[in-house]
Each structure stands twice: as structure tokens, then as C-alpha cells.
Design a protein around this motif. Structure first.
Motif, PDB file in Angstrom:
ATOM      1  N   ALA A 153       0.933  -0.949   0.419  1.00  0.00           N
ATOM      2  CA  ALA A 153      -0.689   0.131   0.444  1.00  0.00           C
ATOM      3  C   ALA A 153       1.025   1.275  -0.103  1.00  0.00           C
ATOM      4  CB  ALA A 153      -1.067  -0.070   1.045  1.00  0.00           C
ATOM      5  N   PHE A 154       2.373   1.054   0.777  1.00  0.00           N
ATOM      6  CA  PHE A 154       3.042   2.452   0.532  1.00  0.00           C
ATOM      7  C   PHE A 154       3.770   2.504  -0.714  1.00  0.00           C
ATOM      8  CE2 PHE A 154       7.035   4.379   1.417  1.00  0.00           C
ATOM      9  CZ  PHE A 154       6.392   5.425   2.662  1.00  0.00           C
ATOM     10  N   TYR A 155       4.038   1.483  -1.019  1.00  0.00           N
ATOM     11  CA  TYR A 155       4.563   1.407  -2.284  1.00  0.00           C
ATOM     12  C   TYR A 155       3.994   1.739  -3.668  1.00  0.00           C
ATOM     13  CZ  TYR A 155       7.453   0.089  -6.635  1.00  0.00           C
ATOM     14  OH  TYR A 155       8.097   0.385  -7.117  1.00  0.00           O
ATOM     15  N   LEU A 156       2.516   1.306  -3.867  1.00  0.00           N
ATOM     16  CA  LEU A 156       1.751   1.859  -4.574  1.00  0.00           C
ATOM     17  C   LEU A 156       1.213   4.084  -4.397  1.00  0.00           C
ATOM     18  CD1 LEU A 156      -1.089  -0.560  -4.717  1.00  0.00           C
ATOM     19  CD2 LEU A 156       0.687   0.214  -6.563  1.00  0.00           C
ATOM     20  N   THR A 157       1.113   4.410  -3.073  1.00  0.00           N
ATOM     21  CA  THR A 157       0.793   5.455  -2.854  1.00  0.00           C
ATOM     22  C   THR A 157       2.306   6.747  -2.693  1.00  0.00           C
ATOM     23  OG1 THR A 157      -0.245   5.187  -1.025  1.00  0.00           O
ATOM     24  CG2 THR A 157       0.252   6.889  -0.755  1.00  0.00           C
ATOM     25  N   HIS A 158       3.280   5.929  -2.915  1.00  0.00           N
ATOM     26  CA  HIS A 158       4.766   6.969  -3.305  1.00  0.00           C
ATOM     27  C   HIS A 158       5.230   6.938  -4.411  1.00  0.00           C
ATOM     28  CE1 HIS A 158       8.726   8.801  -1.752  1.00  0.00           C
ATOM     29  NE2 HIS A 158       9.075   7.625  -2.111  1.00  0.00           N
ATOM     30  N   MET A 159       4.562   5.982  -5.452  1.00  0.00           N
ATOM     31  CA  MET A 159       4.776   5.922  -6.412  1.00  0.00           C
ATOM     32  C   MET A 159       4.148   6.157  -7.365  1.00  0.00           C
ATOM     33  SD  MET A 159       7.353   4.201  -6.836  1.00  0.00           S
ATOM     34  CE  MET A 159       8.366   4.879  -5.571  1.00  0.00           C
ATOM     35  N   SER A 160       2.744   7.458  -6.586  1.00  0.00           N
ATOM     36  CA  SER A 160       1.800   7.656  -6.954  1.00  0.00           C
ATOM     37  C   SER A 160       2.078   9.375  -6.815  1.00  0.00           C
ATOM     38  CB  SER A 160       0.663   7.685  -6.706  1.00  0.00           C
ATOM     39  OG  SER A 160       0.126   7.752  -5.322  1.00  0.00           O
ATOM     40  N   TYR A 161       2.579   9.682  -5.738  1.00  0.00           N
ATOM     41  CA  TYR A 161       3.315  10.199  -5.192  1.00  0.00           C
ATOM     42  C   TYR A 161       4.372  11.486  -6.164  1.00  0.00           C
ATOM     43  CZ  TYR A 161       5.934  13.967  -2.132  1.00  0.00           C
ATOM     44  OH  TYR A 161       6.306  14.864  -1.930  1.00  0.00           O
ATOM     45  N   ARG A 162       5.521  10.416  -6.182  1.00  0.00           N
ATOM     46  CA  ARG A 162       6.756  10.281  -7.183  1.00  0.00           C
ATOM     47  C   ARG A 162       6.572  11.121  -8.624  1.00  0.00           C
ATOM     48  NH1 ARG A 162      12.110   7.453  -7.258  1.00  0.00           N
ATOM     49  NH2 ARG A 162      12.811   9.850  -7.647  1.00  0.00           N
ATOM     50  N   VAL A 173      -7.652  -0.116  -1.865  1.00  0.00           N
ATOM     51  CA  VAL A 173      -8.903  -0.773  -1.094  1.00  0.00           C
ATOM     52  C   VAL A 173      -8.817  -2.633  -1.130  1.00  0.00           C
ATOM     53  CG1 VAL A 173     -11.488  -1.144  -0.713  1.00  0.00           C
ATOM     54  CG2 VAL A 173     -10.663   1.470  -1.091  1.00  0.00           C
ATOM     55  N   PHE A 174      -8.362  -2.503  -2.373  1.00  0.00           N
ATOM     56  CA  PHE A 174      -8.179  -3.824  -2.609  1.00  0.00           C
ATOM     57  C   PHE A 174      -6.861  -4.499  -1.251  1.00  0.00           C
ATOM     58  CE2 PHE A 174      -5.392  -7.577  -4.305  1.00  0.00           C
ATOM     59  CZ  PHE A 174      -6.172  -8.323  -4.407  1.00  0.00           C
ATOM     60  N   LEU A 175      -6.149  -3.662  -0.802  1.00  0.00           N
ATOM     61  CA  LEU A 175      -4.688  -4.290  -0.038  1.00  0.00           C
ATOM     62  C   LEU A 175      -6.264  -4.289   1.306  1.00  0.00           C
ATOM     63  CD1 LEU A 175      -2.217  -2.141  -1.719  1.00  0.00           C
ATOM     64  CD2 LEU A 175      -2.560  -4.998  -0.790  1.00  0.00           C
ATOM     65  N   LEU A 176      -6.393  -3.316   1.678  1.00  0.00           N
ATOM     66  CA  LEU A 176      -7.162  -3.440   2.167  1.00  0.00           C
ATOM     67  C   LEU A 176      -8.031  -4.560   3.113  1.00  0.00           C
ATOM     68  CD1 LEU A 176      -8.730   0.638   2.419  1.00  0.00           C
ATOM     69  CD2 LEU A 176      -6.261  -0.589   4.151  1.00  0.00           C
ATOM     70  N   LEU A 177      -9.077  -4.988   1.985  1.00  0.00           N
ATOM     71  CA  LEU A 177      -9.743  -5.664   2.044  1.00  0.00           C
ATOM     72  C   LEU A 177      -8.980  -7.150   1.688  1.00  0.00           C
ATOM     73  CD1 LEU A 177     -12.639  -7.387   1.669  1.00  0.00           C
ATOM     74  CD2 LEU A 177     -12.024  -7.833  -1.077  1.00  0.00           C
ATOM     75  N   SER A 178      -7.968  -7.725   1.586  1.00  0.00           N
ATOM     76  CA  SER A 178      -6.828  -9.066   1.838  1.00  0.00           C
ATOM     77  C   SER A 178      -7.008  -8.157   3.484  1.00  0.00           C
ATOM     78  CB  SER A 178      -5.441  -7.882   0.177  1.00  0.00           C
ATOM     79  OG  SER A 178      -6.414  -7.801  -0.417  1.00  0.00           O
TER      80      SER A 178
END
Length: 557
Positions: A153-162, A173-178
Motif C-alpha cells: 500500500a505504501f509503495y503504490l502511494t509513494h510511486m503515485s506521489y513521485r 481498497v483491494f489491499l485493505l480488503l486483503s
């Protein structure tokens, strides 16, 4: 050309991360096959054994009854990996955790290799040198799987930020469900907290509220479905048990640990990463808020502050509930490792050089300290069947390798740091696999005790009873090693078996011997003494009243 270089670097980092994933998986699974189940992992092994025996269920079971503290997903994973073998083995049970742990290693490298290859390598090295991470990677650990979800989740968030892209809400949300499917409510709260820490650190205020709303909806929806299924299948009492064990009990521990527990105990539970990370964190905060400057270049300073928020939200958030477990902090390991390894990346600050030199000195002498420990405890080594001379030889050889690197590569700090890290990883793996695990297995293995009791029951059949035992404690360790499909009974009153019409095998702690003698003073019985794991235990045979003769068997050695 300038645009192609980052893409090429990212592609190369991806291939190297895949290589690290494969190597890590092999390391985490090495030597696991023939190991018995011990301690906390016995519970999950029993879940899978019962599923293999009785078929798929919507909740894990023990003694044929639903267990409220965990969702069934992890049990299903172990069950699936066990199907080819026809039984639940340590290999098939640990494999899901090992896959998640290898994913943590690979993603950690990929995350920090985006900044520099050296940073990625050293961050992975610190993960391997983190005590709890390495221990849980070779065991059954749902929190390690949650750690992989948090990092993803952090990696997806950080890559979108960069890259200046929108937050990938659907994937998050899929990761939260997992996370919920693996660990229940805490499996949603921790990844959500990590993502929110990133959004707060980068001042994405609009997205903060949107993601927080999606997280809350996901948590409520998952909990509603879980409780609804529990009510339909097992009734209101089981629903109450789920609410109590997965939520309420975490805030109502009868013997709560202090609020600062995680901050202090992590000095050894999450060494080496945590102590060094604290040094870097204090330095970063000093430069930001006191000197009003940055600890490194703009990119490095940004990720350092984001990592600090990641660590802070987990440490502070997990300190609020009264129930505190060391393993709950595993999702903080990638951030701790990244922060600790930065001490070896930053060459600009004189204070950071002192941290790096002190850390390097620790890395140099660690194998020597391990050799000293082995020498001082050589008597105990022999009692566990270990050869202390071999262990000392390995650690001293690695210490000499450290000294050699320090002498011949002292001018080349990047090579020197990587070499120290690699040598100490070898030392940590040898310590864990060749010393710590065999001692743990020797102390806590219950398979021999169970085998001997089963042979006695086979010769003199009788019902199996546990006296004054919590069904969720030691009896689980018996059940996981039992070859026969049995459901033991649990009693607190010995009077109930005095006039039993069937023979009984009573298992109890030796501390209950006086109670047993008083209650069964006029009843024929044969008492056997044996160690059950690390506790002295009794096996008492009570013949059926009044006709069964006392069996003529000798006490176990």
C-alpha cells in the motif's frame, strides 16, 4: 535520453528485486521441512489440520468448534499448500508467511533502489538483521503477511506521489480488503494508517479525507459481512466472541503493558534497525525543526520525513490498545530498515558519519560477540546436542572476514558497508538456523510426549482428559502432534471421573499432583511423569469403575 534513464533504472531494480525475492524465499524455507510445530504456530497448524480433515469452513476451527479470533483466509492458504502433501507440514504451513516475507524484502529493495541501488541493498540487509523480522519470516506469522500488505500500500502511494499521479484508490481498497481477510480489523487499520501517514506527510489533505472514508467503509463492510455470516451459521454467542476477541479484548487486557512498551522493547526486539533508525530520526528532526534545514538533498529529506510519519503512526497507534505484542510492529520494519540504512548513504553530515562509524563498529564486532557467547555457554550447547567448536569457528571466521574488509577496503565506504552487511547476514542466518531454532525445538517440541502418550492409550484405551487447562493453551500443542483424530475433554473437578464407566487418561501439570492424589486416593491409578514441551507433566490412568484391572505398564523414562 533523460526520460529513458529512470525507466531503465526502474526496470533493472525490478529484475534485481525479483532475484532477491527468490533468494529470500529459499532462505526463509531452508531446513523447515522436518521441523515440528511449536509455540504460537501450533494454533494455526491445528486450524489447517481440521480443515484438511473436515473440509472447507467459513471460520477456522479447533476441537470441531469455530474459533473467533482470526478470519479463515490464512487457514485456507495453508490448507491449499498442504493438499499436495496430504497433510499439514511445517513446510506447507510456513510457505504463505515466507512468500509474504520475501515480498517485503523485494518491495523494500524496489522502493529504496528508486533513489540509489546502495540504499536498496542496505535496507534489505537491515531487514535480515532485524531480530523479529527474521524470526517471524521462518514461522507462521499473519502479521508478516499484514506487513507485506502495508508495504504494498505504501509503495503504490509513494510511486503515485513521485510520478504526480492520482492515488490508486481501487488497488488500495483491494489491499485493505486483503488485510481484513488475513487479520481482521487490524488488517485494515494498519495499512490504512501507513497510507494516511504518507498523505499527511505530503500534505495531500483532500485525498486524506477521501481515503479515510474509503477505509472506514471497507472496515465496516467487511466486519458486517463477517458478523453476519457468524450469526447465520453459529448464532449470537459466536458473534459476541468475535467482537470480544478481535476488538474489545485489545482494549481490556487484565495485565496491560505500559504505553512506552514498544518504544523501549524495540531496542532489542527490532535491533539492529530500530536503534540506528532512532539516531537518524533524531538527527532529521533536529535539522528540520531546530536548524530549519534538511538532512540531505530534497528527495532524500522528503522520503526520510515520510518514513518518520510511517513509524510514528504505527508506534503511537499500536501503543493505545492495552494488548501489545511484539509481532504487531512488523509492518514498521521496512521503514525502520530504510531509515537505519540512510546512515550509510548520507555522506554530507559530520554527525551522520559518526552514526555510520559507530554502526560499522557494531557490525564488525557482532560475529566476535556471538563467538564469545558460544564459548561462555559451551556447557549448555553440549546439553542441546550442539557442537560449540563449529559455531565458534564459523563466527570467528566471519569476524576475521570483517576485519579483513575493514583493512583492505577502508577507503571504499560503499563496498565496505555492503560487505559488512553481507557478512553479518551470514552470521545472523547461522545463529538463527543452526543454533536458536534447534534449541527452541529441543525446549518446546511436544511431539515425543504426544507419541508416548498415544502409544500408552493404544495399549490401554481410554478417554483423554485435560485437568485445569485452557483449551486454547497446552492442549493445542498436544492436538497438533496427535496422529489420531481425537477431541479431548476438559475438567476442573476430579470427582466427575471417580466412578467413570469408561477408562480415562488424565493429563495435568505436575503442580496438580496433590489434588489428584487426594481425589483418587481410593481409585486404582498409574501415574507417569514426562516433560510436555518445557513443563513437567503427569499422565494418570484411571480404570473404568469398578471392573477394569490396573494396566501393568512401566513409567516412561
Amino acid at each position: 535520453m533523460n526520460e529513458a534513464q529512470p525507466l531503465r533504472r526502474s526496470f533493472i531494480a525490478g529484475r534485481e528485486a525479483l532475484f532477491l525475492w527468490v533468494v529470500s524465499l529459499l532462505v526463509f524455507m531452508f531446513g523447515i521441512w522436518h521441523q515440528p510445530f511449536i509455540n504460537f504456530e501450533t494454533r494455526f497448524a491445528v486450524f489447517a489440520q481440521e480443515m484438511l480433515l473436515n473440509g472447507l469452513t467459513l471460520f477456522p476451527t479447533t476441537y470441531g468448534k469455530p474459533y473467533p479470533d482470526y478470519p479463515v483466509t490464512s487457514t485456507v492458504l495453508i490448507w491449499l499448500f498442504s493438499l499436495p502433501f496430504g497433510q499439514v507440514t511445517k513446510f506447507s504451513a510456513v510457505l504463505p508467511t515466507a512468500l509474504a516475507s520475501a515480498t517485503v524484502v523485494a518491495l523494500t529493495y524496489k522502493l529504496f533502489a528508486e533513489y540509489s541501488r546502495e540504499w536498496g541493498i542496505l535496507a534489505v540487509g537491515f531487514e535480515f538483521l532485524t531480530v523479529t523480522f527474521l524470526a517471524d519470516a521462518r514461522s507462521i506469522s499473519l502479521d508478516q503477511i499484514v506487513s507485506a500488505i502495508c508495504l504494498s500500500a505504501f509503495y503504490l502511494t509513494h510511486m503515485s506521489y513521485r510520478k504526480g499521479l492520482a492515488l490508486p484508490m481501487k488497488r488500495l481498497v483491494f489491499l485493505l480488503l486483503s488485510g481484513f481477510l488475513i487479520r481482521g480489523p487490524i488488517g485494515v487499520v494498519l495499512p490504512a494508517g501507513v497510507v494516511l501517514s504518507h498523505l499527511l506527510a505530503t500534505s495531500k489533505w483532500g485525498v486524506v479525507f477521501k481515503f479515510a472514508a474509503w477505509s472506514a467503509v471497507t472496515l465496516v463492510a467487511c466486519a458486517t459481512v463477517q458478523l453476519g455470516l457468524a450469526w447465520i451459521i453459529y448464532g449470537q454467542e459466536f458473534v459476541n466472541d468475535i467482537i470480544k476477541m478481535q476488538a474489545v479484548s485489545r482494549f481490556a487486557d487484565s495485565a496491560p503493558l505500559p504505553k512506552y512498551y514498544y518504544f523501549s522493547s524495540s531496542l532489542w526486539n527490532y535491533a539492529l534497525s530500530y536503534p540506528i533508525a532512532i539516531s537518524v530520526a533524531l538527527m532529521a528532526l533536529y535539522f528540520k525543526f531546530i536548524k530549519r534545514s534538511t538532512i540531505g538533498n530534497k528527495e532524500h529529506s522528503s522520503i526520510i520525513m515520510i518514513l518518520l510519519c510511517w513509524i510514528a503512526i504505527l508506534f503511537v497507534g499500536l501503543s493505545i490498545p492495552e494488548t501489545k505484542k511484539v509481532r504487531y510492529l512488523l509492518p514498521a520494519v521496512p521503514a525502520l530498515a530504510g531509515l537505519a540504512s540512510y546512515a550509510f548513504i548520507n555522506n554530507d553530515l559530520s554527525l551522520m558519519k559518526w552514526v555510520r562509524r559507530c554502526s560499522s563498529l557494531v557490525l564488525i564486532i557482532l560475529p566476535f560477540l556471538a563467538a564469545v557467547l558460544v564459548y561462555t555457554q559451551k556447557g549448555r550447547f553440549e546439553s542441546f546436542g550442539l557442537n560449540h567448536n563449529v559455531a565458534m569457528g564459523v563466527f570467528l571466521s566471519l569476524f576475521l572476514a570483517n576485519i579483513s574488509m575493514a583493512i583492505f577496503q577502508y577507503r571504499n565506504e560503499p563496498v565496505l558497508s555492503a560487505a559488512f552487511m553481507f557478512i553479518n547476514i551470514l552470521a545472523a542466518l547461522y545463529l538463527k538456523i543452526a543454533i536458536v531454532e534447534p534449541i527452541d525445538l529441543r525446549l518446546h517440541d511436544t511431539s515425543k510426549f504426544v507419541g508416548r502418550i498415544e502409544s500408552l492409550i493404544e495399549k490401554n484405551p481410554g478417554n483423554l482428559l485435560f485437568y485445569k487447562e485452557n483449551p486454547d493453551g497446552l492442549p493445542i500443542k498436544y492436538l497438533v502432534n496427535a496422529k489420531a483424530d481425537i477431541i479431548p475433554e476438559f475438567i476442573v473437578d476430579l470427582e466427575s471421573i471417580k466412578n467413570s464407566r469408561t477408562a480415562v487418561w488424565l493429563l495435568a501439570k505436575e503442580t496438580n499432583l496433590d489434588d489428584i492424589k487426594k481425589a483418587l486416593i481410593n481409585t486404582s491409578s498409574v501415574i507417569y511423569r514426562e516433560r510436555f514441551g518445557d513443563l513437567p507433566y503427569l499422565a494418570v490412568f484411571v480404570p473404568a469403575a469398578p471392573h477394569d484391572p490396573v494396566p501393568s505398564v512401566r513409567a516412561l523414562p
